[in-house]
Design a protein around this motif. Structure first.
Motif, PDB file in Angstrom:
ATOM      1  N   LYS A  75      -1.419  -1.273   4.673  1.00  0.00           N
ATOM      2  CA  LYS A  75      -2.095  -0.191   4.140  1.00  0.00           C
ATOM      3  C   LYS A  75      -2.464   0.675   5.000  1.00  0.00           C
ATOM      4  O   LYS A  75      -1.974   1.877   5.051  1.00  0.00           O
ATOM      5  CB  LYS A  75      -3.376  -0.606   3.239  1.00  0.00           C
ATOM      6  CG  LYS A  75      -4.065   0.369   2.830  1.00  0.00           C
ATOM      7  CD  LYS A  75      -5.448   0.183   2.116  1.00  0.00           C
ATOM      8  CE  LYS A  75      -6.309   1.169   1.593  1.00  0.00           C
ATOM      9  NZ  LYS A  75      -7.505   0.948   1.119  1.00  0.00           N
ATOM     10  N   HIS A  76      -2.751   0.382   6.097  1.00  0.00           N
ATOM     11  CA  HIS A  76      -3.110   1.222   7.233  1.00  0.00           C
ATOM     12  C   HIS A  76      -1.784   1.933   7.526  1.00  0.00           C
ATOM     13  O   HIS A  76      -1.800   2.938   8.027  1.00  0.00           O
ATOM     14  CB  HIS A  76      -3.601   0.257   8.498  1.00  0.00           C
ATOM     15  CG  HIS A  76      -3.632   0.991   9.778  1.00  0.00           C
ATOM     16  ND1 HIS A  76      -4.713   2.179   9.876  1.00  0.00           N
ATOM     17  CD2 HIS A  76      -2.986   1.392  11.056  1.00  0.00           C
ATOM     18  CE1 HIS A  76      -4.709   2.688  11.050  1.00  0.00           C
ATOM     19  NE2 HIS A  76      -3.588   2.206  11.814  1.00  0.00           N
ATOM     20  N   LEU A  77      -0.508   1.198   7.763  1.00  0.00           N
ATOM     21  CA  LEU A  77       0.527   1.647   8.310  1.00  0.00           C
ATOM     22  C   LEU A  77       1.096   2.702   7.219  1.00  0.00           C
ATOM     23  O   LEU A  77       1.643   3.920   7.753  1.00  0.00           O
ATOM     24  CB  LEU A  77       1.622   0.667   8.920  1.00  0.00           C
ATOM     25  CG  LEU A  77       1.234  -0.081  10.048  1.00  0.00           C
ATOM     26  CD1 LEU A  77       2.168  -1.260  10.139  1.00  0.00           C
ATOM     27  CD2 LEU A  77       1.585   0.742  11.172  1.00  0.00           C
ATOM     28  N   ALA A  78       1.173   2.367   6.260  1.00  0.00           N
ATOM     29  CA  ALA A  78       1.462   3.330   5.224  1.00  0.00           C
ATOM     30  C   ALA A  78       0.845   4.521   5.153  1.00  0.00           C
ATOM     31  O   ALA A  78       1.252   5.680   5.245  1.00  0.00           O
ATOM     32  CB  ALA A  78       1.511   2.804   3.553  1.00  0.00           C
ATOM     33  N   GLU A  79      -0.657   4.574   5.341  1.00  0.00           N
ATOM     34  CA  GLU A  79      -1.545   5.721   5.251  1.00  0.00           C
ATOM     35  C   GLU A  79      -1.231   6.394   6.676  1.00  0.00           C
ATOM     36  O   GLU A  79      -1.116   7.793   6.452  1.00  0.00           O
ATOM     37  CB  GLU A  79      -2.927   5.290   5.233  1.00  0.00           C
ATOM     38  CG  GLU A  79      -3.465   4.926   3.869  1.00  0.00           C
ATOM     39  CD  GLU A  79      -4.797   4.819   3.675  1.00  0.00           C
ATOM     40  OE1 GLU A  79      -5.555   5.346   4.693  1.00  0.00           O
ATOM     41  OE2 GLU A  79      -5.404   4.339   2.952  1.00  0.00           O
ATOM     42  N   VAL A  80      -1.223   5.909   7.772  1.00  0.00           N
ATOM     43  CA  VAL A  80      -1.219   6.457   8.812  1.00  0.00           C
ATOM     44  C   VAL A  80       0.504   7.214   9.079  1.00  0.00           C
ATOM     45  O   VAL A  80       0.602   8.368   9.253  1.00  0.00           O
ATOM     46  CB  VAL A  80      -1.046   5.537  10.278  1.00  0.00           C
ATOM     47  CG1 VAL A  80      -0.433   6.149  11.458  1.00  0.00           C
ATOM     48  CG2 VAL A  80      -2.501   5.164  10.428  1.00  0.00           C
ATOM     49  N   GLU A  81       1.292   6.622   8.556  1.00  0.00           N
ATOM     50  CA  GLU A  81       2.727   7.177   8.797  1.00  0.00           C
ATOM     51  C   GLU A  81       2.537   8.510   7.579  1.00  0.00           C
ATOM     52  O   GLU A  81       3.073   9.652   8.013  1.00  0.00           O
ATOM     53  CB  GLU A  81       3.777   6.337   8.047  1.00  0.00           C
ATOM     54  CG  GLU A  81       5.143   7.006   8.132  1.00  0.00           C
ATOM     55  CD  GLU A  81       6.301   5.752   7.733  1.00  0.00           C
ATOM     56  OE1 GLU A  81       7.243   6.479   7.171  1.00  0.00           O
ATOM     57  OE2 GLU A  81       6.050   4.817   8.086  1.00  0.00           O
ATOM     58  N   GLN A  82       2.050   8.244   6.599  1.00  0.00           N
ATOM     59  CA  GLN A  82       1.777   9.602   5.501  1.00  0.00           C
ATOM     60  C   GLN A  82       1.165  10.851   5.954  1.00  0.00           C
ATOM     61  O   GLN A  82       1.309  11.756   5.879  1.00  0.00           O
ATOM     62  CB  GLN A  82       1.369   8.923   4.091  1.00  0.00           C
ATOM     63  CG  GLN A  82       1.056  10.115   3.097  1.00  0.00           C
ATOM     64  CD  GLN A  82       0.612   9.699   1.957  1.00  0.00           C
ATOM     65  OE1 GLN A  82      -0.605   9.306   1.922  1.00  0.00           O
ATOM     66  NE2 GLN A  82       1.297   9.881   0.867  1.00  0.00           N
ATOM     67  N   ARG A  83       0.198  10.308   6.873  1.00  0.00           N
ATOM     68  CA  ARG A  83      -0.834  11.323   7.384  1.00  0.00           C
ATOM     69  C   ARG A  83      -0.139  12.095   8.724  1.00  0.00           C
ATOM     70  O   ARG A  83      -0.150  13.293   8.551  1.00  0.00           O
ATOM     71  CB  ARG A  83      -2.049  10.676   7.910  1.00  0.00           C
ATOM     72  CG  ARG A  83      -2.837  11.466   8.786  1.00  0.00           C
ATOM     73  CD  ARG A  83      -4.218  10.724   9.379  1.00  0.00           C
ATOM     74  NE  ARG A  83      -5.067  10.479   8.244  1.00  0.00           N
ATOM     75  CZ  ARG A  83      -5.878  11.085   7.526  1.00  0.00           C
ATOM     76  NH1 ARG A  83      -6.257  12.461   8.166  1.00  0.00           N
ATOM     77  NH2 ARG A  83      -6.678  10.537   6.673  1.00  0.00           N
ATOM     78  N   TRP A  84       0.642  11.417   9.473  1.00  0.00           N
ATOM     79  CA  TRP A  84       1.142  11.972  10.393  1.00  0.00           C
ATOM     80  C   TRP A  84       2.425  13.164   9.782  1.00  0.00           C
ATOM     81  O   TRP A  84       2.658  13.989  10.267  1.00  0.00           O
ATOM     82  CB  TRP A  84       1.918  10.999  11.302  1.00  0.00           C
ATOM     83  CG  TRP A  84       0.791  10.604  12.499  1.00  0.00           C
ATOM     84  CD1 TRP A  84       0.325   9.406  12.680  1.00  0.00           C
ATOM     85  CD2 TRP A  84       0.515  11.542  13.566  1.00  0.00           C
ATOM     86  NE1 TRP A  84      -0.577   9.575  13.855  1.00  0.00           N
ATOM     87  CE2 TRP A  84      -0.576  10.820  14.137  1.00  0.00           C
ATOM     88  CE3 TRP A  84       0.789  12.792  14.090  1.00  0.00           C
ATOM     89  CZ2 TRP A  84      -1.165  11.019  15.480  1.00  0.00           C
ATOM     90  CZ3 TRP A  84       0.085  13.171  15.259  1.00  0.00           C
ATOM     91  CH2 TRP A  84      -0.774  12.468  15.693  1.00  0.00           C
ATOM     92  N   VAL A  85       3.367  12.438   9.056  1.00  0.00           N
ATOM     93  CA  VAL A  85       4.267  13.260   8.506  1.00  0.00           C
ATOM     94  C   VAL A  85       3.692  14.349   7.784  1.00  0.00           C
ATOM     95  O   VAL A  85       4.365  15.499   7.867  1.00  0.00           O
ATOM     96  CB  VAL A  85       5.391  12.481   7.531  1.00  0.00           C
ATOM     97  CG1 VAL A  85       6.456  13.194   6.895  1.00  0.00           C
ATOM     98  CG2 VAL A  85       6.120  11.358   8.515  1.00  0.00           C
ATOM     99  N   GLY A  86       2.723  14.246   6.937  1.00  0.00           N
ATOM    100  CA  GLY A  86       1.985  15.444   6.267  1.00  0.00           C
ATOM    101  C   GLY A  86       1.615  16.440   7.185  1.00  0.00           C
ATOM    102  O   GLY A  86       1.710  17.786   7.226  1.00  0.00           O
ATOM    103  N   MET A  87       1.084  15.952   8.590  1.00  0.00           N
ATOM    104  CA  MET A  87       0.451  16.968   9.486  1.00  0.00           C
ATOM    105  C   MET A  87       1.723  17.581  10.076  1.00  0.00           C
ATOM    106  O   MET A  87       1.586  18.823  10.334  1.00  0.00           O
ATOM    107  CB  MET A  87      -0.054  16.025  10.829  1.00  0.00           C
ATOM    108  CG  MET A  87      -0.754  16.970  11.536  1.00  0.00           C
ATOM    109  SD  MET A  87      -1.523  16.025  13.050  1.00  0.00           S
ATOM    110  CE  MET A  87      -1.996  14.504  12.089  1.00  0.00           C
ATOM    111  N   ALA A  88       2.689  17.108  10.273  1.00  0.00           N
ATOM    112  CA  ALA A  88       4.055  17.499  10.861  1.00  0.00           C
ATOM    113  C   ALA A  88       4.540  18.438   9.746  1.00  0.00           C
ATOM    114  O   ALA A  88       5.079  19.836  10.111  1.00  0.00           O
ATOM    115  CB  ALA A  88       5.116  16.766  11.161  1.00  0.00           C
TER     116      ALA A  88
END
Length: 182
Positions: free
Chosen positions: A56-69
């Motif tokens: 869960k953490h890795l999915a959320e973190v990846e989504q957060r970083w790509v969204g930020m970009a």
């Protein structure tokens, strides 16, 4: 779930970085093979980490970083008051559901990275005490950060899984291969 990162076409840095990220995701996914949701939520080591929570953490973190970009607001708001929830499956959340969510995030990551003009393109980092004011990072940095984050937690997932039932990464690769060939 890849265990080997094949050589890319000469100079295909983007493809190589995406392949390394996919390989690290595979290591985390492999740690969940054959676990029930109950087992995936157990925290058998000295830490508070579980296999399901790491996914869960890795999915959320990846989504957060790509969204930020991409200049987007986070889909799942997290701050100091609820950051711990990114490491815990909540009522109604399952490992299968988190893996499916992560698959969607991964597709979005690849689509976005393949759409940027250059890995040298940059995006603004959020205002935070640990980033310099006005800091920017490249898409290359983003991919390397995601690889590093995923690899770190792949190691955690290996330890948690081995603590649960003694299964090592090598045994899980063999089980995965046997299931595919079965």
């Amino acid at each position: 779930m890849p265990t080997f990162v094949p050589a890319e076409a000469p100079g295909d840095e983007r493809g190589a970085l995406l392949a390394f990220l996919q390989a690290q995701r595979g290591g985390v996914r492999r740690a969940a093979l054959g676990l029930t949701d109950e087992q995936a939520n157990q925290r058998p080591s000295a830490s508070e980490l579980s296999v399901g929570g790491l996914i869960k953490h890795l999915a959320e973190v990846e989504q957060r970083w790509v969204g930020m970009a991409q200049g987007q607001e986070p889909v799942i708001p997290r701050d100091q008051s609820n950051w711990h929830l990114s490491f815990q499956l909540q009522d109604g959340e399952t490992v299968a559901g988190m893996l499916a969510f992560w698959d969607e995030v991964a597709v979005g990551t690849e689509k976005f990275i393949r759409s940027v003009a250059s890995l040298d393109d940059t995006f603004a980092l959020p205002e935070a005490p640990w980033y310099p004011k006005g800091a920017r990072q490249s898409m290359r940095w983003l991919l390397l950060h995601l690889i590093e984050e995923t690899a770190r937690h792949a190691g955690h997932a290996d330890v948690v899984r081995e603590s649960l039932d003694g299964a090592t990464a090598f045994e899980l690769v063999d089980r995965e291969r046997a299931a595919r060939e079965g």
